[in-house]
Design a protein around this motif. Structure first.
Motif, PDB file in Angstrom:
ATOM      1  N   VAL A   1       0.841  -1.196   0.000  1.00  0.00           N
ATOM      2  CA  VAL A   1       0.000   0.000   0.000  1.00  0.00           C
ATOM      3  C   VAL A   1       0.877   1.248   0.000  1.00  0.00           C
ATOM      4  O   VAL A   1       0.651   2.200  -0.767  1.00  0.00           O
ATOM      5  N   VAL A   2       1.896   1.253   0.845  1.00  0.00           N
ATOM      6  CA  VAL A   2       2.806   2.401   0.894  1.00  0.00           C
ATOM      7  C   VAL A   2       3.582   2.525  -0.423  1.00  0.00           C
ATOM      8  O   VAL A   2       3.783   3.638  -0.943  1.00  0.00           O
ATOM      9  N   ALA A   3       4.016   1.388  -0.986  1.00  0.00           N
ATOM     10  CA  ALA A   3       4.734   1.423  -2.261  1.00  0.00           C
ATOM     11  C   ALA A   3       3.851   1.998  -3.368  1.00  0.00           C
ATOM     12  O   ALA A   3       4.316   2.784  -4.209  1.00  0.00           O
ATOM     13  N   ALA A   4       2.572   1.614  -3.377  1.00  0.00           N
ATOM     14  CA  ALA A   4       1.647   2.185  -4.359  1.00  0.00           C
ATOM     15  C   ALA A   4       1.518   3.694  -4.159  1.00  0.00           C
ATOM     16  O   ALA A   4       1.412   4.461  -5.128  1.00  0.00           O
ATOM     17  N   GLY A   5       1.549   4.132  -2.895  1.00  0.00           N
ATOM     18  CA  GLY A   5       1.523   5.556  -2.618  1.00  0.00           C
ATOM     19  C   GLY A   5       2.755   6.262  -3.159  1.00  0.00           C
ATOM     20  O   GLY A   5       2.668   7.390  -3.659  1.00  0.00           O
ATOM     21  N   LEU A   6       3.914   5.605  -3.084  1.00  0.00           N
ATOM     22  CA  LEU A   6       5.131   6.193  -3.655  1.00  0.00           C
ATOM     23  C   LEU A   6       5.011   6.342  -5.172  1.00  0.00           C
ATOM     24  O   LEU A   6       5.450   7.342  -5.743  1.00  0.00           O
ATOM     25  N   VAL A   7       4.413   5.347  -5.821  1.00  0.00           N
ATOM     26  CA  VAL A   7       4.199   5.451  -7.264  1.00  0.00           C
ATOM     27  C   VAL A   7       3.268   6.623  -7.572  1.00  0.00           C
ATOM     28  O   VAL A   7       3.488   7.377  -8.528  1.00  0.00           O
ATOM     29  N   ALA A   8       2.219   6.775  -6.745  1.00  0.00           N
ATOM     30  CA  ALA A   8       1.299   7.902  -6.940  1.00  0.00           C
ATOM     31  C   ALA A   8       2.020   9.245  -6.781  1.00  0.00           C
ATOM     32  O   ALA A   8       1.779  10.191  -7.540  1.00  0.00           O
ATOM     33  N   LEU A   9       2.924   9.327  -5.803  1.00  0.00           N
ATOM     34  CA  LEU A   9       3.723  10.549  -5.641  1.00  0.00           C
ATOM     35  C   LEU A   9       4.606  10.782  -6.863  1.00  0.00           C
ATOM     36  O   LEU A   9       4.758  11.922  -7.330  1.00  0.00           O
ATOM     37  N   GLY A  10       5.184   9.690  -7.373  1.00  0.00           N
ATOM     38  CA  GLY A  10       5.993   9.810  -8.577  1.00  0.00           C
ATOM     39  C   GLY A  10       5.177  10.297  -9.763  1.00  0.00           C
ATOM     40  O   GLY A  10       5.639  11.137 -10.549  1.00  0.00           O
ATOM     41  N   LEU A  11       3.952   9.773  -9.893  1.00  0.00           N
ATOM     42  CA  LEU A  11       3.072  10.214 -10.976  1.00  0.00           C
ATOM     43  C   LEU A  11       2.759  11.703 -10.844  1.00  0.00           C
ATOM     44  O   LEU A  11       2.757  12.441 -11.836  1.00  0.00           O
ATOM     45  N   THR A  12       2.507  12.144  -9.612  1.00  0.00           N
ATOM     46  CA  THR A  12       2.249  13.563  -9.388  1.00  0.00           C
ATOM     47  C   THR A  12       3.446  14.412  -9.802  1.00  0.00           C
ATOM     48  O   THR A  12       3.288  15.485 -10.406  1.00  0.00           O
ATOM     49  N   ALA A  13       4.636  13.908  -9.513  1.00  0.00           N
ATOM     50  CA  ALA A  13       5.843  14.666  -9.855  1.00  0.00           C
ATOM     51  C   ALA A  13       6.073  14.746 -11.353  1.00  0.00           C
ATOM     52  O   ALA A  13       6.834  15.612 -11.821  1.00  0.00           O
ATOM     53  N   THR A  14       5.448  13.861 -12.140  1.00  0.00           N
ATOM     54  CA  THR A  14       5.618  13.916 -13.595  1.00  0.00           C
ATOM     55  C   THR A  14       4.773  15.013 -14.238  1.00  0.00           C
ATOM     56  O   THR A  14       4.938  15.301 -15.426  1.00  0.00           O
ATOM     57  N   THR A  15       3.871  15.613 -13.460  1.00  0.00           N
ATOM     58  CA  THR A  15       2.948  16.599 -14.037  1.00  0.00           C
ATOM     59  C   THR A  15       3.701  17.728 -14.718  1.00  0.00           C
ATOM     60  O   THR A  15       3.297  18.211 -15.783  1.00  0.00           O
ATOM     61  N   HIS A  16       4.805  18.169 -14.114  1.00  0.00           N
ATOM     62  CA  HIS A  16       5.544  19.312 -14.646  1.00  0.00           C
ATOM     63  C   HIS A  16       6.772  18.897 -15.453  1.00  0.00           C
ATOM     64  O   HIS A  16       7.624  19.728 -15.747  1.00  0.00           O
ATOM     65  N   LEU A  17       6.866  17.594 -15.781  1.00  0.00           N
ATOM     66  CA  LEU A  17       7.924  17.172 -16.685  1.00  0.00           C
ATOM     67  C   LEU A  17       7.528  17.491 -18.121  1.00  0.00           C
ATOM     68  O   LEU A  17       6.349  17.464 -18.481  1.00  0.00           O
ATOM     69  N   SER A  18       8.516  17.771 -18.941  1.00  0.00           N
ATOM     70  CA  SER A  18       8.262  17.995 -20.364  1.00  0.00           C
ATOM     71  C   SER A  18       8.957  16.921 -21.178  1.00  0.00           C
ATOM     72  O   SER A  18      10.007  16.409 -20.782  1.00  0.00           O
ATOM     73  N   GLN A  19       8.350  16.559 -22.283  1.00  0.00           N
ATOM     74  CA  GLN A  19       9.001  15.666 -23.230  1.00  0.00           C
ATOM     75  C   GLN A  19      10.074  16.459 -23.964  1.00  0.00           C
ATOM     76  O   GLN A  19       9.778  17.513 -24.529  1.00  0.00           O
ATOM     77  N   PRO A  20      11.342  16.009 -23.934  1.00  0.00           N
ATOM     78  CA  PRO A  20      12.383  16.761 -24.649  1.00  0.00           C
ATOM     79  C   PRO A  20      11.983  17.033 -26.095  1.00  0.00           C
ATOM     80  O   PRO A  20      11.539  16.143 -26.821  1.00  0.00           O
ATOM     81  N   GLY A  21      12.073  18.297 -26.481  1.00  0.00           N
ATOM     82  CA  GLY A  21      11.642  18.714 -27.809  1.00  0.00           C
ATOM     83  C   GLY A  21      10.306  19.403 -27.806  1.00  0.00           C
ATOM     84  O   GLY A  21       9.950  20.105 -28.757  1.00  0.00           O
ATOM     85  N   ASP A  22       9.515  19.207 -26.705  1.00  0.00           N
ATOM     86  CA  ASP A  22       8.228  19.873 -26.579  1.00  0.00           C
ATOM     87  C   ASP A  22       8.376  21.141 -25.741  1.00  0.00           C
ATOM     88  O   ASP A  22       9.354  21.335 -25.026  1.00  0.00           O
ATOM     89  N   ARG A  23       7.355  21.969 -25.782  1.00  0.00           N
ATOM     90  CA  ARG A  23       7.330  23.136 -24.900  1.00  0.00           C
ATOM     91  C   ARG A  23       7.063  22.665 -23.466  1.00  0.00           C
ATOM     92  O   ARG A  23       6.121  21.918 -23.224  1.00  0.00           O
ATOM     93  N   PRO A  24       7.891  23.058 -22.478  1.00  0.00           N
ATOM     94  CA  PRO A  24       7.681  22.598 -21.107  1.00  0.00           C
ATOM     95  C   PRO A  24       6.374  23.092 -20.535  1.00  0.00           C
ATOM     96  O   PRO A  24       5.944  24.213 -20.833  1.00  0.00           O
ATOM     97  N   PRO A  25       5.691  22.269 -19.709  1.00  0.00           N
ATOM     98  CA  PRO A  25       4.457  22.713 -19.080  1.00  0.00           C
ATOM     99  C   PRO A  25       4.725  23.829 -18.086  1.00  0.00           C
ATOM    100  O   PRO A  25       5.813  23.961 -17.544  1.00  0.00           O
ATOM    101  N   ALA A  26       3.736  24.630 -17.847  1.00  0.00           N
ATOM    102  CA  ALA A  26       3.888  25.751 -16.914  1.00  0.00           C
ATOM    103  C   ALA A  26       4.068  25.249 -15.501  1.00  0.00           C
ATOM    104  O   ALA A  26       3.440  24.287 -15.092  1.00  0.00           O
ATOM    105  N   ASP A  27       4.942  25.920 -14.725  1.00  0.00           N
ATOM    106  CA  ASP A  27       5.157  25.552 -13.316  1.00  0.00           C
ATOM    107  C   ASP A  27       4.010  26.060 -12.462  1.00  0.00           C
ATOM    108  O   ASP A  27       3.380  27.033 -12.782  1.00  0.00           O
TER     109      ASP A  27
END
Length: 397
Positions: A371-397
């Motif tokens: 359960v805690v490990a799944a929560g870590l994955v969820a935190l990781g997913l949240t952290a991807t929100t502001h990642l940009s695909q190299p070559g694309d315009r970065p998302p706003a902070d």
């Protein structure tokens, strides 16, 4: 008429591939058995986590050390020393009659099992830069096959005894050392410049601080690797506690997980990334990753457990290559080494923290590590929100 000598590189790479593969099969043999063996000696979940953690902690320290030594002494002797060290650790495992001896075996194993950077340096020595990425894939293939064959073989051998499995792993490593001594030539020329440069962690951290993208990727990688590493000390214990499975059946569980992950990484990721990009695949993979962890942790039937492992293998197999690809593509060309070296340190640190966390949580409740490990994955997913695909315009902070 000029006769061209055959290119020796394919033979060298084949010899190296089998050296790494046999080493990882030996590691995989012990993987599903260690929690059972330790529990029979009275170990708690936390102590099983410590057994897994100490191996990774030694690797964190020794991997760069072996790499630098191989620049001075050559790749071949360091690889052979590592194989002999691994054989010694498995022999200690086979003869262990106390938790103390098991801990010593894991410490020795950490020293012997820290030579993957040396194998990578060997490939760099014998492969031109244009073909190096493909050749490095041999190590990934060896990892995948080792984590499928090893646990299944360990499970089968456990029906005889844990001692038999330990001696088998030791024998494989000794045979491997003998074969390396006989057929693996030295790759490094004495006049060649070092190909395993000293990794400067403070400098790498300073460089990472200049890029929000790199910092966020490293955070995602930390969370995902910690989540997956929770399985190593606890999957066998969960299978025993909830489904009365033995070491043989636990070995098959690890083999299933390894097989699905290999198929995902080796066949699907390379087709999906050009179509959707690393960021999209990373985010999509987080859902089966987290769902698989929850299903494994909360499963009330064997079918649910197996379904969870399949989902987990798909999610992990898609997420990790994607996050590492993002890290490489997001770093400046002249900072690739620092970024990837920092990524390796983050991954190693996660493999120290994850098992320790999981072992302690298992003592509180069988499902809690997942359960805690799944929560870590969820935190990781949240952290991807502001990642940009190299070559694309970065998302706003």
């Amino acid at each position: 008429m000029t006769i061209t000598a055959p290119d020796p590189r394919p033979q060298r790479l084949t010899a190296l591939f089998f050296a790494v593969l046999l080493d990882l099969i030996g590691f995989g043999i012990i993987l599903p058995l260690l929690p059972f063996f330790a529990s029979d000696m009275g170990a708690s979940g936390f102590e099983v986590g410590l057994l897994v953690m100490v191996y990774s902690a030694i690797q964190l320290v020794m991997a760069p050390t072996w790499g630098r030594l191989s620049d001075r002494l050559g790749r071949r002797p360091i690889l052979i020393i590592g194989l002999v060290g691994s054989a010694a650790s498995y022999a200690l495992f086979a003869t262990a009659d106390s938790l103390l001896v098991l801990f010593v075996s894991r410490i020795v194993g950490g020293f012997g099992g820290s030579t993957i950077p040396v194998a990578q340096a060997y490939i760099a020595d014998v492969t031109p830069p244009s073909k190096r990425a493909g050749s490095m894939g041999l190590i990934g293939a060896a990892f995948g096959l080792g984590f499928v064959i090893g646990p299944a073989l360990g499970g089968i051998l456990s029906t005889i005894s844990y001692t038999t499995a330990g001696y088998a792993a030791a024998g494989i490593c000794l045979l491997n050392a003998g074969l390396a001594l006989a057929v693996l030539p030295e790759s490094r020329r004495s006049e060649a410049p070092p190909t395993t440069p000293r990794f400067d962690l403070p400098e790498a951290l300073r460089q990472a601080a200049d890029s929000k993208q790199v910092r966020r990727i490293l955070v995602v990688y930390l969370f995902l690797t910690m989540a997956f590493s929770a399985l190593q000390p606890t999957l066998s214990l969960l299978a025993d506690a909830r489904f009365a499975m033995d070491a043989r059946q636990a070995g098959y569980l690890f083999a299933l997980l390894g097989l699905v992950s290999v198929v995902m990484q080796g066949m699907l990721v390379r087709r999906l990334v050009p179509r959707v990009g690393e960021r999209a695949l990373l985010r999509a993979s987080a859902f089966p990753f987290a769902a698989g962890l929850l299903l494994v942790g909360l499963s009330a039937s064997t079918a649910g457990l197996l379904a969870g492992l399949v989902l987990l293998g798909l999610g992990y197999g898609g997420a990790i290559p994607s996050v590492l690809g993002l890290l490489s593509r997001s770093a400046d060309p002249d900072r690739q080494g620092a970024a990837l070296g920092l990524g390796q340190s983050v991954g190693s640190s996660a493999r120290v923290l994850g098992p320790l966390m999981a072992g302690g949580l298992f003592d509180l409740r069988v499902s809690l590590p997942y359960v805690v490990a799944a929560g870590l994955v969820a935190l990781g997913l949240t952290a991807t929100t502001h990642l940009s695909q190299p070559g694309d315009r970065p998302p706003a902070d």
